[in-house]
Design a protein around this motif. Structure first.
Motif, PDB file in Angstrom:
ATOM      1  N   TRP A   1      82.832   5.433 -61.324  1.00 39.07           N
ATOM      2  CA  TRP A   1      84.060   4.640 -61.215  1.00 39.07           C
ATOM      3  C   TRP A   1      84.002   3.931 -59.874  1.00 39.07           C
ATOM      4  O   TRP A   1      84.495   4.439 -58.861  1.00 39.07           O
ATOM      5  CB  TRP A   1      85.301   5.536 -61.269  1.00 39.07           C
ATOM      6  N   TYR A   2      83.415   2.751 -59.899  1.00 36.04           N
ATOM      7  CA  TYR A   2      83.093   2.122 -58.615  1.00 36.04           C
ATOM      8  C   TYR A   2      84.331   1.727 -57.842  1.00 36.04           C
ATOM      9  O   TYR A   2      84.329   1.720 -56.618  1.00 36.04           O
ATOM     10  CB  TYR A   2      82.173   0.921 -58.842  1.00 36.04           C
TER      11      TYR A   2
ATOM     12  N   PHE B   1      86.349  10.550 -48.084  1.00 37.66           N
ATOM     13  CA  PHE B   1      84.980  10.807 -48.526  1.00 37.66           C
ATOM     14  C   PHE B   1      84.982  11.510 -49.886  1.00 37.66           C
ATOM     15  O   PHE B   1      84.188  11.201 -50.768  1.00 37.66           O
ATOM     16  CB  PHE B   1      84.243  11.692 -47.504  1.00 37.66           C
ATOM     17  N   PHE B   2      85.889  12.452 -50.026  1.00 35.25           N
ATOM     18  CA  PHE B   2      86.008  13.185 -51.281  1.00 35.25           C
ATOM     19  C   PHE B   2      86.316  12.217 -52.424  1.00 35.25           C
ATOM     20  O   PHE B   2      85.689  12.255 -53.485  1.00 35.25           O
ATOM     21  CB  PHE B   2      87.111  14.229 -51.145  1.00 35.25           C
ATOM     22  N   VAL B   3      87.289  11.331 -52.184  1.00 37.88           N
ATOM     23  CA  VAL B   3      87.680  10.364 -53.213  1.00 37.88           C
ATOM     24  C   VAL B   3      86.500   9.466 -53.565  1.00 37.88           C
ATOM     25  O   VAL B   3      86.196   9.239 -54.740  1.00 37.88           O
ATOM     26  CB  VAL B   3      88.888   9.528 -52.722  1.00 37.88           C
TER      27      VAL B   3
ATOM     28  N   PRO C   1      77.461  14.260 -65.554  1.00 35.31           N
ATOM     29  CA  PRO C   1      77.882  14.034 -64.173  1.00 35.31           C
ATOM     30  C   PRO C   1      77.473  15.165 -63.238  1.00 35.31           C
ATOM     31  O   PRO C   1      77.572  15.020 -62.027  1.00 35.31           O
ATOM     32  CB  PRO C   1      79.406  13.951 -64.283  1.00 35.31           C
ATOM     33  N   GLY C   2      77.000  16.284 -63.791  1.00 29.29           N
ATOM     34  CA  GLY C   2      76.689  17.445 -62.959  1.00 29.29           C
ATOM     35  C   GLY C   2      75.777  17.122 -61.788  1.00 29.29           C
ATOM     36  O   GLY C   2      76.055  17.470 -60.644  1.00 29.29           O
ATOM     37  N   GLU C   3      74.660  16.416 -62.073  1.00 31.96           N
ATOM     38  CA  GLU C   3      73.718  16.103 -60.998  1.00 31.96           C
ATOM     39  C   GLU C   3      74.343  15.186 -59.957  1.00 31.96           C
ATOM     40  O   GLU C   3      74.024  15.259 -58.783  1.00 31.96           O
ATOM     41  CB  GLU C   3      72.450  15.465 -61.574  1.00 31.96           C
ATOM     42  N   ASN C   4      75.247  14.297 -60.406  1.00 37.72           N
ATOM     43  CA  ASN C   4      75.920  13.424 -59.437  1.00 37.72           C
ATOM     44  C   ASN C   4      76.782  14.240 -58.484  1.00 37.72           C
ATOM     45  O   ASN C   4      76.822  13.983 -57.282  1.00 37.72           O
ATOM     46  CB  ASN C   4      76.800  12.398 -60.159  1.00 37.72           C
ATOM     47  N   TYR C   5      77.478  15.212 -59.052  1.00 35.58           N
ATOM     48  CA  TYR C   5      78.275  16.106 -58.202  1.00 35.58           C
ATOM     49  C   TYR C   5      77.387  16.736 -57.139  1.00 35.58           C
ATOM     50  O   TYR C   5      77.719  16.796 -55.952  1.00 35.58           O
ATOM     51  CB  TYR C   5      78.867  17.234 -59.046  1.00 35.58           C
ATOM     52  N   TYR C   6      76.244  17.245 -57.603  1.00 34.87           N
ATOM     53  CA  TYR C   6      75.314  17.920 -56.695  1.00 34.87           C
ATOM     54  C   TYR C   6      74.898  16.989 -55.562  1.00 34.87           C
ATOM     55  O   TYR C   6      75.017  17.318 -54.383  1.00 34.87           O
ATOM     56  CB  TYR C   6      74.102  18.383 -57.514  1.00 34.87           C
ATOM     57  N   ILE C   7      74.446  15.796 -55.942  1.00 32.51           N
ATOM     58  CA  ILE C   7      73.932  14.869 -54.930  1.00 32.51           C
ATOM     59  C   ILE C   7      75.018  14.505 -53.930  1.00 32.51           C
ATOM     60  O   ILE C   7      74.819  14.565 -52.712  1.00 32.51           O
ATOM     61  CB  ILE C   7      73.401  13.586 -55.612  1.00 32.51           C
ATOM     62  N   LEU C   8      76.206  14.150 -54.448  1.00 30.50           N
ATOM     63  CA  LEU C   8      77.243  13.648 -53.541  1.00 30.50           C
ATOM     64  C   LEU C   8      77.808  14.758 -52.672  1.00 30.50           C
ATOM     65  O   LEU C   8      78.079  14.551 -51.483  1.00 30.50           O
ATOM     66  CB  LEU C   8      78.337  12.949 -54.350  1.00 30.50           C
ATOM     67  N   ALA C   9      77.972  15.954 -53.249  1.00 32.40           N
ATOM     68  CA  ALA C   9      78.495  17.059 -52.440  1.00 32.40           C
ATOM     69  C   ALA C   9      77.524  17.379 -51.310  1.00 32.40           C
ATOM     70  O   ALA C   9      77.924  17.556 -50.156  1.00 32.40           O
ATOM     71  CB  ALA C   9      78.733  18.289 -53.311  1.00 32.40           C
TER      72      ALA C   9
END
Lengths: 293, 645
Positions: free
Chosen positions: B597-598, B586-588, B167-175
């Motif tokens: 978790w769509y 947005f955070f959620v 999930p690390g890259e997802n965190y990066y992209i979304l943040a």
């Protein structure tokens, strides 16, 4: 571009090298060059260094002088002109000097940029071609004409231009041998070229320069340059003694692992081109043909 | 180490909750800070967040330098090291440098142009909270699920499936995506503020240079950030919806990402450094007691940088197989940037020339910046020479260069700005003795840390390696570099100590003009009343406040600034909790998408939509401060009003 060659970059550099390198050990790989490509790059590095120093040193000196001279102290006799804020003469120099320096640098840079896309010395006979593939986390070298392969080291003859053709069967990386010349990226589905040449025998440090995952730090290799006859001897010996690289062996290599040096007497024919094609090279037929021919 | 971080995060959170409850500060926190739309308070919150992120990014840096102290070190594992350098880069650029410049934008711009707030105060609050919760999302990755580990540029295919499942890259992209929305909004906000809300008489050529630099940065933000948004959106589609924009296998191309990323990424370095140039211009003029030299040249150079910075992005990948023509173009364009930058350095020097130079903390950081940037700029030109870049690329030479310009430019500039405007924000100044110690620790440490890295580059050391073998000659320089990093750490701690010490014992500023300033913000009391100007000033000169002081000294009646016209009720925006709630949504949503978790993601976006809809049906968004209250406040500041002696 011919007229540009008369510019004195290499002369300036040559004069300065002894000064700059005194005290530099042979560990400064960029200055401890072993081939014509690296030499051109080193000379450009030294030229840019000198030309930028023309601005940097006076700026720093001027700053210390001005702070000393115009400190806000009661007895300071230096002139104080709070409204003085414009001088066309000064502004002319302020813009003019950097423009001049950048012009010279720009011309030298363009000259060398065009110089390095082809072999830098005239070729006697065919160049040696080596196909390089960056893998997770190792380097595979294939000699298409000699039909042998190595991992994490390669041997080249001295005084002969070597054409490295680069690709990746893993995330992209960058192939860098500082003492022979600059680096070039290895990218999946693409074939890139880098011309290098060694002028003297030696063991030249090479590494992957672009981050490619967990054990990326271990992607190091040596380029071993030896005289042509020794090189031919090595080829012969490799062909007769080393094991063959099978398709299964290649698939094994592609897996994520750190391995030691390896030598193979043969490799599955076409595995390099096949990899480029299957990684997306089929969409870039023109480039592929140009790069691998 | 991760468990240690977990525990400390939980403990700190409990401590904060306890203190807030014990002192019954929840209501105060909500009313005064979380719902505020006052640009000064938002600026302060940006500042606090930026300093916290500087701490986090700095700890990352020290961990890395510790790992590299000697060959074959066993302090960090490879995976851990990769995560740390990724978050270090991402945090420092997007969650330290950006909020730090926004802090200074917010604190200084409206006051300098004689405005009562920014053009869109409500949007300003949204920008801040989006940044804040995006930063929380990225920091959360460290404790929940794993940090991004593909480098701060996150080039595919390494950042794409299947090379990076976690999930690390997802965190990066979304943040980045969430904070990017806030950044674009801030860019638009300040662009409009500067163009539309200047006090009467303040023509563009009378605009303080800091505001000019903000204007340049805002133009860059507005045009550059959408490229990042596009790149990240495509990468997100690749990652969570099985797209193939950046995988060559299905006809995509990683070069597309790399181009898009740097079309944003190169202007980005000018986005963060231009405001620093602006701060230096203000500081140099103020502490030399002199008009800025070559104002027109300064404005011209800001605008030249703004334009040319779009034409240089490919110098980040000279070695990716572009032809010599392309490389030549981008090499020369990159070198041209050095011309206006050089001009700026010279004009700062000539501003000090024939002035009276004082050297308190803001000026100290400015003077520290000049040699730094001269060297960093020179190595930048050296890097721009494409054939030479074939040797420097991805080496420690490059690392040394960009740290020298980004720290030497942006961080020095923002710290100078922080010291400079601190009295305006809090009503007291920071302690000079501590500030000097902090500066020298940081500045000397800075050279000790980064000068050796130039040599390491010449020795062939590449970046992002977590270990190296002995025998390369790298060990000594790495050790020295690490010592420098610790010295910078001490400098940072001293700055933090200064902030805490001065809150209690710092010299109070009763005049509002503690530095003998030149621009309008110094005409106000410190801290400024929440409506800023009781009467909008009339501007007749470039350094309006300085000129009015000169007039007063000459015994003339001050025509420019104070209370010429009678007071009127002041129109102000109302506070609102919705920017906060919107950003939590947005955070959620972001958190949901990180883990695919769509349902949570959709719930978050529904919340966002609901907030937008509620806002569009809200009409009671502003109010008037009555004249009585303004008079009362002004009297409390000791400012007698026109005709009321």
């Amino acid at each position: 571009m011919r007229f540009l060659r008369f510019l004195p970059s290499s002369k300036i550099a040559l004069v300065l090298i002894p000064f700059l390198l005194s005290g530099c050990g042979e560990q400064y790989l960029l200055f401890n060059t072993a081939g014509p490509v690296a030499k051109i790059e080193r000379n450009l590095i030294l030229t840019t260094f000198v030309l930028t120093a023309i601005v940097v040193i006076p700026v720093i000196a001027l700053m210390f002088y001005i702070i000393r001279r115009f400190r806000d102290e009661p007895n300071n006799s230096a002139p104080y002109r709070p409204e003085w804020s414009q001088s066309h003469k000064l502004e002319f120099f302020v813009w003019g000097i950097p423009v001049l320096i950048i012009c010279v640098l720009g011309i030298l840079t363009v000259r060398d940029t065009f110089r390095l896309v082809r072999p830098t010395t005239s070729m006697n006979g065919a160049p040696l071609t080596i196909q390089v593939t960056s893998l997770d986390w190792k380097w595979l070298f294939q000699y298409p004409d000699q039909k042998i392969a190595t991992v994490n080291y390669c041997e080249i003859p001295t005084n002969r231009p070597v054409r490295f053709i680069l690709t990746s069967d893993a995330p992209m990386n960058s192939f860098w041998v500082p003492q022979l010349g600059g680096q070039e990226y290895t990218m999946p589905g693409m074939a890139m070229r880098l011309w290098l040449q060694a002028d003297k025998p030696g063991n030249y440090f090479g590494s992957g320069a672009n981050f490619s995952g967990r054990e990326y730090a271990h992607m190091k290799f040596n380029v071993v340059a030896k005289p042509e006859s020794d090189f031919q001897q090595w080829i012969k010996q490799t062909k007769s003694t080393a094991p063959a690289l099978t398709m299964d062996g290649y698939k094994n290599l592609v897996q994520q692992s750190v391995v030691d040096k390896q030598t193979y007497s043969s490799f599955p024919p076409g595995v390099f081109e096949q990899n480029i094609k299957s990684e997306g090279g089929m969409y870039m037929k023109h480039e592929l043909k140009e790069a691998t021919d | 180490m991760i468990y240690g971080a977990d525990v400390s995060i939980v403990l700190v959170t409990i401590a904060i909750l306890f203190v807030l409850t014990y002192y019954k500060k929840w209501g105060w926190l909500w009313r005064e800070w979380l719902t505020t739309v006052d640009h000064k308070k938002i600026g302060i919150m940006y500042l606090i967040a930026a300093i916290l992120m500087l701490f986090r990014g700095g700890v990352d840096a020290l961990l890395m330098r510790t790992q590299l102290i000697q060959p074959n070190m066993h302090f960090l594992k490879a995976q851990h090291y990769n995560e740390i350098f990724t978050t270090h880069g991402t945090l420092m650029i997007l969650f330290m440098a950006m909020p730090f410049i926004f802090a200074v934008f917010n604190v200084a711009v409206p006051l300098q142009i004689g405005a009562r707030d920014v053009a869109f105060p409500y949007l300003n609050a949204i920008s801040f909270w989006l940044f804040f919760f995006a930063a929380m999302l990225l920091n959360l990755s460290f404790v929940i699920g794993g940090s991004p580990d593909a480098g701060w540029m996150s080039y595919p295919p390494l950042s794409d499936l299947p090379f990076d499942m976690g999930p690390g890259e997802n965190y990066y992209i979304l943040a980045l995506q969430i904070t990017g929305i806030g950044s674009i909004a801030t860019g638009i906000n300040f662009f409009v503020t500067i163009l539309k809300m200047r006090a009467p008489g303040m023509t563009l050529m009378r605009l303080p240079l800091f505001c000019w630099s903000v204007l340049g940065a805002c133009i860059l933000i507005i045009v550059a950030f959408p490229a990042l948004t596009a790149a990240l959106a495509l990468l997100l589609i690749d990652r969570i919806a099985g797209g193939h924009f950046f995988t060559m296998l299905a006809g995509g191309n990683p070069m597309m990402y790399i181009n898009l990323f740097w079309v944003w990424g190169h202007p980005e370095v000018y986005i963060v450094v231009l405001p620093a140039f602006g701060v230096f211009s203000e500081v140099v003029a103020t502490f030399s007691r002199k008009r800025i030299f070559g104002y027109t040249s300064m404005v011209a150079s800001i605008m030249v940088i703004t334009v040319i910075s779009y034409l240089v992005w490919a110098h980040h990948f000279f070695t990716m197989g572009a032809g010599p023509g392309v490389n030549s173009f981008f090499a020369v364009a990159s070198m041209i940037i050095a011309i206006p930058t050089g001009v700026k350095v010279f004009t700062w020097l000539f501003t000090m020339y024939a002035g009276r130079v004082r050297v308190p903390a803001p000026m100290l950081w400015t003077l520290g910046f000049i040699p730094n940037f001269a060297i960093g700029g020179a190595t930048g030109v050296m890097l721009a020479a494409a054939p030479a870049d074939y040797q420097y690329h991805n080496s420690y030479f490059l690392i040394a260069h960009f740290h020298q310009v980004l720290i030497g430019g942006t961080v020095y500039g923002m710290i100078a700005g922080m010291y400079y405007w601190w009295p305006k924000m809090f009503g007291h100044r920071l302690n000079e003795r501590l500030a000097k110690h902090a500066f020298w620790w940081f500045n000397i440490g800075f050279y000790v840390c980064f000068m050796p890295q130039y040599f390491l580059g010449y020795m062939g050391m590449t970046r992002r390696i977590f270990t190296y073998s002995p025998g390369m000659g790298w060990a000594t320089w790495n050790l020295i570099s690490s010592i420098g990093a610790y010295m910078m750490g001490i400098g940072f701690i001293l700055i933090a100590a200064d902030i805490i010490y001065s809150a209690f014992y710092g010299e109070r500023d009763t005049t509002g003009d503690i530095w003998d300033g030149r621009t309008l913000e110094w005409s106000l009391p410190s801290p400024a009343p929440h409506y800023n100007f009781a009467v909008i000033p009339q501007v007749n000169d470039r350094d309006a406040w300085w000129e009015s002081k000169q007039q007063r000294l000459e015994g003339k009646e001050v025509t420019a600034l104070q209370y010429k016209s009678p007071l009127r009720p002041i129109h102000m925006p109302k506070s609102s909790g919705r920017p906060f709630v919107l950003s939590v949504c947005f955070f959620v949503a972001g958190f949901g998408l990180v883990f695919n978790w769509y349902i949570l993601g959709i719930l978050g976006f529904l919340g966002v939509g609901l907030c937008l809809i509620l806002r569009s049906f809200e009409f009671d968004t502003d109010y008037y401060i009555p004249i009585d209250e303004v008079q009362h406040t002004e009297k409390a500041y000791g400012r007698l009003l026109h005709g009321e002696q």
